[in-house]
Design an enzyme around this catalytic site. Sequence first.
Site, mmCIF file in Angstrom:
data_model
loop_
_atom_site.group_PDB
_atom_site.id
_atom_site.type_symbol
_atom_site.label_atom_id
_atom_site.label_comp_id
_atom_site.label_asym_id
_atom_site.label_seq_id
_atom_site.Cartn_x
_atom_site.Cartn_y
_atom_site.Cartn_z
ATOM 1 N N GLY A 1 0.832 -1.193 0.000
ATOM 2 C CA GLY A 1 0.000 0.000 0.000
ATOM 3 C C GLY A 1 0.867 1.242 0.000
ATOM 4 N N PRO A 2 0.284 2.396 -0.259
ATOM 5 C CG PRO A 2 -1.157 3.929 -1.202
ATOM 6 C CD PRO A 2 -1.144 2.612 -0.533
ATOM 7 C CB SER A 3 4.313 6.335 2.137
ATOM 8 O OG SER A 3 5.378 5.736 1.434
ATOM 9 N N GLY A 4 2.154 5.621 4.551
ATOM 10 C CA GLY A 4 1.159 6.172 5.461
ATOM 11 C C GLY A 4 -0.146 5.410 5.493
ATOM 12 N N GLY B 1 -0.571 2.504 6.950
ATOM 13 C CA GLY B 1 -0.699 1.761 8.199
ATOM 14 C C GLY B 1 0.021 0.428 8.208
ATOM 15 C CE LYS B 2 3.546 -0.178 3.195
ATOM 16 N NZ LYS B 2 3.092 1.232 3.080
ATOM 17 C CD GLU C 1 8.932 -1.092 2.248
ATOM 18 O OE1 GLU C 1 9.579 -1.602 1.309
ATOM 19 O OE2 GLU C 1 7.819 -0.581 2.097
#
Length: 605
Positions: free
Chosen positions: A400-403, A405-406, A529
């Site tokens: 998902g995109p940055s921010g 909640g990953k 990551e």
Amino acid sequence: MSMMGGGRGRAAGRPAFDKNSPKAKFSQLWPYLTEHKGALVVAVILSLIGAAVSLAQPLVVGQVITAVQEGKDLGYLVVILVSVVLGSAVASGFLYYVLAKAGEGVVFSARGQLATRLLRLPIPEYDLRRTGDLVSRVSSDTTLLRAVLTQGLVDAAGGVLIFVGSVIAMAIIDPILLGITLLMISIAVAAIGTSARRIRSATTKAQERVGDMSASVERALSAVRTIRAAGAETRESQMIIEDAKEAYKQGVKIAGINASVTPLGGLAANGAFIAVLGVGGYRVANGDTPVASLVTFILLMFLMIRPVGQAFGAYTSVQTGLGALARIQEVLNVDLEDTDKERKETPKRKAINTTAIEFKKVSFAYAGQPSEDGKPAEKREVLEKVSFAIERGTRVAIVGPSGSGKSTTFSLIERFYEPTAGEILLDGQPVTSITRGALRSQIGYVEQDAPVLAGTIRDNLLIGAPDATDKQLKAVLKEVNLTDVLKRDKRGLDAEVGEQGIMLSGGERQRLAIARTLLAAPPILLLDESTSSLDGINEQLMREAIDSVAKNRTLIVIAHRLSTVIDSDQIIVLEKGKILGVGTHKQLVKTVPLYKELAKSQMLA
């Protein structure tokens, strides 16, 4: 996921508990002193011996003067006088050593207790505080506790004996002169007491400013390469100087208070001396008082004034110590993440179904900093009613995109934070039903920017597996393609990695962190990551290593590069704290527009 990088200003860096925290009490200082009760007993005995010897000096001097006037032999009196003086010096020297040693012991105890506590605070507490300020509490604040012992507190026992003995002897010699002396001292006592009360508050504020300065220095040094590259040395140094200036102002304020207190003692002593000398000289001239009695009285007067000064020194030291202790107690009063009993429990894992990790309508919001006027901070919603289940032995990716909640999801699995709503399960049982130690023993976690600690390669690897052999260390380094690092330095595993691993490349630091986690061989791996810092060749080697260690384990990976997770058993797509879809790569490309766009941008669809 840390929230510490948000604010540079002093308000953002100020710990939340500084606002309305209660002042420290002497009863909180007493346990530090009683740890060294043996030394304290010895110090009191030495103080009493020194006091008795000191009281004897004026009396012996009076006898010497009388003997001279009467033409008597001085032999034995000189021997007694020399013995008394030497005895006083020896007792004073031993007393200083005992108090200094006990003072260092108090500092050591406070530092050990505080350091142990700092490493066990709940993770959200670190989000609200600046690291440099916490370091200042361990290094600077604890040092001020030493003064409580070394600057007159224990010596008060001998001081009482000297004061009472001097007053009795002076009353016998000349009650009128005693009355004049006590009057002058009483005036000074009242004035000093009024000024000294302000010392504790000023000390607390001064230590807060020192904490701010330490935090600014720590912030700048931790990013010194970025600052140099941006040419921001002058701006950053000016910020540090501003904090140092605030500490300077508070230090000057304390100096001003002390400057108003210190001369009063000398003024009282000199005033009393002049008054006694004038009145006493008149009485000697009239034949009402012998010269020997006047000299003895004056010596006793100075002897009596000394413990009064020591008493105020002790009072000032205690106030200073309590000011520092208040900041120490602020940390000690924060509840630990787990109790001592929980940390000692044997980790237990009860697998009651095939699910390794499950989220049931989990929501979470970070609490920000409270405002300067003490108003509660607004919460920032990160996850909203997130639900998913991960089967044991499977490979799952969260994208998902940055921010979105990953990383927060991983922090919740590790119980760094507690959900604001919903429930998280490990092997079918709520994570709240087992201790954090038991939970984390089942999970290996590699952060997005996994830190490498200053020290050697061996030091870093042994953090999670202290009993690992050299053979195991080298084997795990080979798994993550780090054998070349061992060959670069003849010291091998004992090669230094530098502060924050600066001697290693970004990819090497990440792989060393992964190796450190793999060494503990947990049944569940969380990789945040994990391949973000690797080039194409090393990324492929890392994927092969992960494929190898993922066998018979549950693997959960956060990734921006879909190529590293495209073959996962399950992919969870997050956006703005909500799940958009769960499925395989092929399924999500067809059903989730956001995932399809991510795949297209990386030429995977």
